[in-house]
Design an enzyme around this catalytic site. Structure first.
Site, mmCIF file in Angstrom:
data_model
loop_
_atom_site.group_PDB
_atom_site.id
_atom_site.type_symbol
_atom_site.label_atom_id
_atom_site.label_comp_id
_atom_site.label_asym_id
_atom_site.label_seq_id
_atom_site.Cartn_x
_atom_site.Cartn_y
_atom_site.Cartn_z
ATOM 1 N N THR A 193 -2.605 -19.727 -9.295
ATOM 2 C CA THR A 193 -2.756 -19.653 -8.077
ATOM 3 C C THR A 193 -2.827 -21.099 -7.106
ATOM 4 O OG1 THR A 193 -5.097 -19.192 -8.299
ATOM 5 C CG2 THR A 193 -3.973 -17.321 -7.898
ATOM 6 N N ARG A 228 -0.621 -6.286 -16.150
ATOM 7 C CA ARG A 228 -1.341 -5.134 -16.165
ATOM 8 C C ARG A 228 -0.691 -3.764 -15.671
ATOM 9 N NH1 ARG A 228 -6.586 -7.875 -14.702
ATOM 10 N NH2 ARG A 228 -5.317 -9.248 -13.625
ATOM 11 N N ARG A 249 17.225 19.750 4.968
ATOM 12 C CA ARG A 249 17.744 18.558 4.218
ATOM 13 C C ARG A 249 18.364 17.376 5.479
ATOM 14 N NH1 ARG A 249 21.711 20.962 0.495
ATOM 15 N NH2 ARG A 249 22.415 18.976 0.114
ATOM 16 N N ALA A 300 19.636 38.123 8.284
ATOM 17 C CA ALA A 300 19.457 37.672 6.802
ATOM 18 C C ALA A 300 20.627 37.426 6.133
ATOM 19 C CB ALA A 300 18.479 38.838 6.227
ATOM 20 N N ASN A 304 -15.280 -13.308 -6.154
ATOM 21 C CA ASN A 304 -14.405 -13.999 -5.241
ATOM 22 C C ASN A 304 -13.238 -12.913 -5.081
ATOM 23 O OD1 ASN A 304 -12.318 -15.676 -4.096
ATOM 24 N ND2 ASN A 304 -11.677 -16.327 -6.373
#
Ligand code: UD1
Ligand code: CA
Length: 485
Positions: free
Chosen positions: A90, A24, A345, A392, A182
């Site tokens: 199971t 699923r 980084r 800058a 269950n």
């Protein structure tokens, strides 16, 4: 038949079922390897199992077994792996797991599902206590759900004990009306389980050997099967599809956030704060909305992180601030400041009281104590000493198109705006770089470096250029019109 006193525990084995595909999920990744809060579903279950300190832990695998086994090495080295054969179900999975336990093992077997990631060791301990008190052959962890569909239903006898468990798809209307389900978490007395499993058949809708059928077999043999309702029904939810995966992650995150809050961390908005299970955060640190703390991230005390910040495997030391930043495998020193709008980084190490400011990207760069890269810069493959200030738009040109080269910048260096540093190159301690420089030769300590270009002026150049051809034409006809008057 004295009930076993709590604490006087019998030897314990934990079996974790992880052989299923998880159809699923509609995924190329086996279900139990999907992650929530930075850990696989199976990893969460094994973490709970480990807390129980079992004598044996057995993981049953089949679908994509190599990938599942590879994920285990990190989570819990030294546990027992059992391959399920072609018999599905199971029950078969547990039968093979039990067969792998030492013949002399005489204790309890806890069965956990690899797709129930919120299961907590405490819930299993309660189950073990109930099991001992009832002196049962099996005790099932159950939950009362508003919507029990999909789950196996607990059918109790007049004595209140469990008679059988019926799978949803095999149930009639009366059984479907039962809300007690269950959870897929059980404890069995080893000997009883071992006796019952070979008798389990495959006469059900899926043609599988169901573990749940052991219950009716034990009852038939006159054994006691008890049930214990989970205190937190949410914690026993199984993940079968992506919607449940997201729901489980939200619940896990709530649990993690609450843990940090109770340990003294201010988390302004738990709903938009996502913290992986292994993250550590010191007291009096404040986490602002929109923050994601991933992997092995650690944050010291008194720090402020966020808003809108994603840190992965990053270390933030005490009293640092990190605002609107993305960092991966970086270290941010004590009292340092990062952001807003910074990208750190891997290999970025910012020293104590240092600064990586706005629109700055760094990679593989050591920035020393008190050094600052405040605005619009790229610093890669670089070492910077202490108390250096980069103006800058200081850019390390570290890549020549073929190789990457290192830049070394000493302590007390000052670069003015718009400096391009072409690696490999070294700038000595105390040097100053004039604005607009392109530095491609080593700069000696304490010197001023510049490569000035001449500034020239062409006087009167602008007006005709500004008017352009059309403007000039218009001016021409203007003059003609005035001449006519
Ligand atoms: C199972 C229970 C159901 C319970 C539910 C709780 C059975 C028959 N049913 O149903 O009563 O309400 O769990 O979540 O047990 N697995 C194997 N080998 C297999 C099949 C499954 O190892 O052959 C593993 C899966 O990988 C999974 C777990 O067992 O981790 C549960 O399997 P799943 O198919 O999800 O069982 P459910 O249909 O949910
Ligand atoms: Ca399931």
């Amino acid at each position: 038949m004295t009930p076993q006193a709590p604490g006087d525990a019998r030897p314990l084995a934990v079996v974790v079922l992880a052989a299923g595909q998880g159809t699923r999920m509609k995924s190329a990744t086996p279900k139990v390897l999907h992650t929530i809060s930075g850990r696989t579903l199976l990893g969460h279950v094994l973490a709970a199992a480990r807390e129980l300190r079992p004598a044996h832990t057995v993981v049953v695998v089949r679908h994509e077994r190599d990938r599942v086994v590879a994920s285990l090495d990190e989570a819990m080295p030294g546990l027992l792996v059992v391959d399920q054969d072609e018999v599905p179900g199971t029950g078969r999975a547990v039968e093979l797991a039990v067969g792998a336990l030492p013949a002399a093992f005489d204790g309890d077997v806890v069965v956990l599902s690899g797709d129930v990631p919120l299961i907590a060791a405490d819930a299993v301990r309660e189950l073990l206590r109930a099991h001992a008190e009832a002196d049962a052959a099996a005790t099932v962890l159950t939950a009362a759900l508003e919507d029990p569909s999909g789950y196996g239903r607990i059918v109790r006898g007049a004595d209140g004990l469990v008679d059988r468990i019926v799978e949803h798809r095999d149930a009639d209307a009366a059984v479907l009306a039962i809300a007690e389900i269950n959870t897929g978490t059980y404890v069995f007395r080893h000997a009883a389980l071992r006796r019952a499993l070979p008798e389990v058949g495959v006469a059900n809708d899926q043609g599988e050997k169901y573990l749940t059928d052991v219950v009716a077999l034990l009852r038939g043999a006159g054994e006691v099967v008890a049930a214990r309702a989970a205190e937190d029904a949410v914690a026993v939810m199984g993940v079968n599809d992506r919607a449940q995966l997201a729901e489980a992650e939200r619940r896990m995150n709530e649990r993690i956030v609450r843990g940090h809050q109770l340990a003294g961390v201010t988390i302004r908005d738990p709903r938009t704060t996502w913290i992986d299970v292994e993250v550590a955060i010191g007291a009096d640190t404040e986490i602002l909305p929109g923050t994601q703390l991933r992997g092995a991230t650690t944050i010291g005390e008194g720090a402020v992180v966020g808003p809108d910040t994603t840190l992965t495997d990053t270390e933030v030391d005490d009293f640092a601030t990190v605002e609107r930043a993305v960092a991966n495998l970086a270290v941010i020193g004590a009292g340092a400041s990062v952001g807003p709008f910074a990208y750190l980084r891997p290999g970025t190490v910012l020293g104590p009281a240092g600064k990586i400011g706005t629109y700055v990207e760094t990679k593989n760069a050591r920035i020393g104590r008190g050094s600052k890269v405040p605005h619009l810069s790229y610093i890669g493959d670089a070492e910077i000493g202490e108390d250096t200030n980069l103006g800058a738009s200081t850019i390390t040109a570290n890549y020549d198109g073929r190789d990457k080269h290192r830049t070394r910048i000493g302590s007390h260096v000052h670069t003015a705006v718009h400096t391009t540093i072409v690696a490999p190159v070294e700038i000595g301690d105390g040097a100053t770089i004039a604005g607009g420089s392109r530095i491609w030769k080593d700069v000696p300590p304490d010197s001023l470096a510049m490569n000035p270009t001449q500034q020239r002026h062409v006087e009167g150049w602008v007006p005709p250029y500004r008017r352009g051809a059309d403007a000039a034409g218009a001016a021409e006809s203007d003059r003609g019109a005035s001449a006519d008057q």
